[in-house]
Design a protein around this motif. Structure first.
Motif, short mmCIF file in Angstrom:
data_model
loop_
_atom_site.label_atom_id
_atom_site.label_comp_id
_atom_site.label_asym_id
_atom_site.label_seq_id
_atom_site.Cartn_x
_atom_site.Cartn_y
_atom_site.Cartn_z
N GLY A 20 156.74 37.51 -7.59
CA GLY A 20 157.66 37.10 -6.98
C GLY A 20 157.62 37.10 -5.55
O GLY A 20 157.96 35.71 -4.94
N TRP A 21 156.60 37.70 -4.98
CA TRP A 21 156.42 37.72 -3.26
C TRP A 21 155.56 36.26 -3.36
O TRP A 21 155.69 35.61 -2.40
CB TRP A 21 155.51 38.93 -3.07
N ALA A 22 154.54 36.23 -4.12
CA ALA A 22 153.53 34.97 -4.05
C ALA A 22 154.44 33.49 -4.10
O ALA A 22 154.18 32.91 -3.47
CB ALA A 22 152.68 35.05 -5.09
N LEU A 23 155.50 33.65 -5.02
CA LEU A 23 156.11 32.51 -5.30
C LEU A 23 157.01 32.26 -4.25
O LEU A 23 157.28 31.08 -3.69
CB LEU A 23 156.96 32.40 -6.64
N TYR A 24 157.80 33.19 -3.61
CA TYR A 24 158.37 33.06 -2.39
C TYR A 24 157.70 32.71 -1.13
O TYR A 24 158.05 31.71 -0.74
CB TYR A 24 158.87 34.40 -2.18
N THR A 25 156.32 32.98 -1.03
CA THR A 25 155.66 32.46 0.11
C THR A 25 155.26 31.06 0.02
O THR A 25 155.12 30.21 1.10
CB THR A 25 154.39 33.25 0.10
N GLU A 26 155.46 30.39 -1.32
CA GLU A 26 155.21 29.01 -1.49
C GLU A 26 156.25 28.25 -0.69
O GLU A 26 156.11 27.04 -0.16
CB GLU A 26 155.17 28.49 -2.95
N SER A 27 157.42 28.94 -0.50
CA SER A 27 158.74 28.14 0.32
C SER A 27 158.45 28.16 1.81
O SER A 27 159.37 27.73 2.45
CB SER A 27 160.02 28.78 -0.08
N LEU A 28 157.34 28.94 2.28
CA LEU A 28 157.12 29.00 3.50
C LEU A 28 156.20 28.02 4.28
O LEU A 28 156.23 28.10 5.25
CB LEU A 28 156.49 30.57 4.10
N SER A 40 149.43 19.78 -5.33
CA SER A 40 149.90 20.96 -5.16
C SER A 40 148.97 21.98 -4.47
O SER A 40 149.25 23.31 -4.45
CB SER A 40 150.50 21.56 -6.55
N ASP A 41 148.01 21.68 -4.01
CA ASP A 41 147.16 22.37 -3.25
C ASP A 41 147.40 23.34 -2.08
O ASP A 41 147.12 24.64 -1.88
CB ASP A 41 145.70 21.94 -2.96
N GLU A 42 148.45 22.82 -1.31
CA GLU A 42 148.95 23.57 -0.24
C GLU A 42 149.64 24.62 -0.91
O GLU A 42 149.75 26.01 -0.36
CB GLU A 42 149.72 22.86 0.62
N ALA A 43 150.66 24.69 -1.65
CA ALA A 43 151.49 25.56 -2.48
C ALA A 43 150.71 26.56 -3.19
O ALA A 43 150.78 27.87 -3.17
CB ALA A 43 152.57 25.01 -3.39
N LEU A 44 149.62 26.05 -3.76
CA LEU A 44 148.77 26.86 -4.46
C LEU A 44 147.76 27.92 -3.47
O LEU A 44 147.95 29.20 -3.83
CB LEU A 44 147.71 26.14 -5.18
N PHE A 45 147.51 27.45 -2.48
CA PHE A 45 146.89 28.32 -1.47
C PHE A 45 147.90 29.39 -0.90
O PHE A 45 147.52 30.58 -0.88
CB PHE A 45 146.25 27.63 -0.37
#
Length: 599
Positions: A459-467, A418-423
């Motif tokens: 919420g923003w940080a979790l949203y950016t995981e989808s990018l 999960s490192d890419e999403a974590l970053f």
């Protein structure tokens, strides 16, 4: 943008009653002759006086020697008076005389005062001064390491920290007294959390001064210090640690492992403490900035868990795994190919490589980039065992970098799936972009540059995981599964946090539910569940905020069609800083309408 759009939001978010809220007897910090900008600046400056640690975090060094006894009745009353005074003074500023930006600031300040006063009406913060993850003792430990916001560049800096530690030492003694009071009033942590705090203080209770965390600045003197200054400071620090601070740590350690552990709760949720249901309802509102109920959030979580499981099944099929989804979770948890490292630095290097990989794509989604520097660091050893990955913001002037901390207790068992999403979440374009751009925005009043509303920020940080795919990441199906896993993790939070604190779930039931629905390791899940136990409601903010930002993006895309520009949308979301979700929705709706009218 229409000038009147934020007026109703003040009333939408105003709490009907704060138990202890009364008119202040004096308006000593506010005058009717202040213009609104001066009023906002006064609010911010007074807040820094009351919380000098916040000033240091922001890079304001005027109060670096101060550490109030935050737990004392006197300080609590000062804070209450601060919020009452400024809330009362808002009536002096009519919306018709304010600009659009000032109306938003008024709505935010009103919300902030209401929520802080409501928080202060409960005893939780005072009688639960210590836990394994969130409390002041841990943030002070970061400062003591010499690698945090507290500067150690001059002799004055060293002396300031020593003075500040005098105040911290007083706080430690008051914390122990308050915890004893908590035992008497049935405000006690669950036993499982106390057992995690004990070793944190055991390390600090060590009499080995030269290897003590709080001795770290002495080991890292600037090169320009004279031998005389080094000798004086070494003596001063050694004496203070030996005669005051270490004995206080030892007192807390002895208390925790005896009286406090004996009194520890067997229950897991906050509802088992006095006024626990009311406190949790407040925490939901505080952390989600919505009027959702625990029951509504629980049901939303169940639906999101089911939806994400469907997406996970697709990845399982893609990689050719033949077992059921729970077997796939176990496979991912234990897959040695996803644990390729032997040294912590390799993990840090991998995060930096993820950053390099996405750099060519970032301009397609963002035309605003922060000036504040950025670093990846390993979490300090004294708190690593119970810490999660996190972001610590840089200073307001950009001279101190934003830092992504990642715990690496054992590099050989570190799973990278999960490192890419974590970053993306903790670093870029998640917390680093959102917080740094806010701090660098000269159009915002100072008080809004350091505000934190978890529903928006997380919420923003979790949203950016989808990018990730838009940024050239998630080409490996396991990394994409990692993104789904992190989203699942936040969906599970809606279920287990409300389960623990509103539905009578035990710690063990919450752990099992997580094990059944995500691929995180059991040790990680236990740490997470105990995190939710320590801070009721905070875990709800991520998914609630993410879903709102996704909803607003979808609405803008559908309404604007070819006129939709993802960079402009991101600018709209980020430009106002951290704000309650209803105010964000108001803003985006007006932007969509204006863009539609100009087509």
């Amino acid at each position: 943008m229409k000038k009147h759009i934020y007026i109703l939001s003040i009333f939408i978010f105003s709490l009907v009653a704060c138990d202890d809220q009364q008119k202040s007897d004096t308006n000593e910090t506010v005058t009717e002759t202040q213009n609104f900008a001066e009023f906002l600046e006064s609010y911010y400056q007074k807040g820094l006086e009351l919380d000098p640690l916040q000033a240091t975090s922001a890079g304001d060094n005027r109060y670096n020697d101060q550490f109030p006894d935050f737990l004392s009745d006197e300080h609590q009353e000062k804070v209450k008076k601060h919020y009452r005074t400024f809330k009362d003074a808002l009536k002096n500023y009519a919306d018709t005389n304010l600009t659009e930006s000032e109306q938003l600031s008024k709505a935010i300040l009103n919300w902030d005062c209401d929520m802080k006063l409501r928080q202060l009406s409960f005893k939780n913060d005072v009688l639960f001064p210590v836990n394994q993850m969130w409390t002041l003792n841990l943030s002070v430990g970061q400062l003591a390491s010499g690698a945090g916001a507290q500067p150690f560049k001059t002799v004055e800096d060293y002396n300031n920290w020593l003075k500040r530690l005098e105040g911290y030492n007083t706080w430690l003694k008051t914390a122990k007294e308050r915890m004893q009071e908590g035992i008497n009033e049935k405000y006690v942590l669950p036993k499982s959390l106390i057992q995690k705090v004990i070793p944190q203080f055991e390390v600090l209770a060590s009499a080995d001064v030269e290897n003590h965390l709080f001795y770290s600045p002495i080991k890292n003197f600037p090169k320009d210090f004279s031998d005389e200054s080094k000798k004086e400071l070494t003596t001063a620090y050694s004496t203070f640690l030996n005669e005051k601070l270490i004995p206080s740590f030892n007192e807390m350690y002895q208390f925790l492992k005896t009286d406090y552990l004996t009194a520890g709760r067997e229950s897991s949720g906050i509802s088992e403490t006095p006024y626990g249901e009311a406190y949790y309802n407040h925490s939901i509102k505080n952390y989600t900035t919505t009027n959702m109920t625990a029951g509504e959030i629980h049901e939303l979580g169940l639906k999101e868990v089911a939806r994400i499981l469907g997406e996970m099944e697709k990845v399982k099929t893609q990689v050719g795994f033949k077992g059921d989804i729970k077997s796939f979770f176990n496979f991912v948890r234990s897959n040695k190919e996803l644990m390729p490292y032997t040294d912590a630095q390799q993990i840090i290097d991998n995060f930096n490589a993820i950053h390099d990989k996405m750099k060519p794509q970032i301009a397609k989604l963002f035309d605003l980039k922060p000036k504040t520097p950025f670093e990846v660091r390993r979490t300090e050893a004294f708190r690593e065992a119970s810490a999660s990955a996190e972001y610590n913001q840089g200073s307001l002037d950009g001279t101190r970098p934003g830092i992504f901390y990642t715990p690496i207790p054992d590099a050989k068992t570190y799973n990278v799936f999960s490192d890419e999403a974590l970053f993306l979440h903790e670093a870029i374009p998640g917390h680093h972009y959102q917080i740094s751009l806010t701090q660098e925005n000269d159009d915002l009043p100072a008080f809004r540059k350091t505000l934190w509303y978890s529903a928006y920020g997380e919420g923003w940080a979790l949203y950016t995981e989808s990018l990730g795919k838009e940024l050239g990441l998630y080409t490996d199906p396991y990394q994409y599964f990692g993104m789904l896993g992190m989203e699942m993790h936040r969906a599970i939070r809606l279920v287990v946090d409300t389960g623990l604190h509103a539905k009578g779930w035990t710690r063990e039931k919450a752990i099992q539910y997580s094990l059944d629905n995500e691929a995180e390791s059991e040790a990680s899940i236990i740490s997470e569940i105990e995190r939710y136990m320590a801070n009721p409601g905070q875990a709800l903010s991520y998914k609630i905020g993410q879903l709102k930002i996704r909803e607003l993006r979808a609405k803008a895309e559908d309404t604007l069609g070819d006129k939709f520009d993802i960079r402009e949308f991101h600018n709209q979301v980020l430009s106002t800083g951290c704000i309650p979700l209803q105010l964000l929705e108001d803003k985006i709706n007006v932007w969509i309408q204006e863009k539609s009218n100009n087509q």
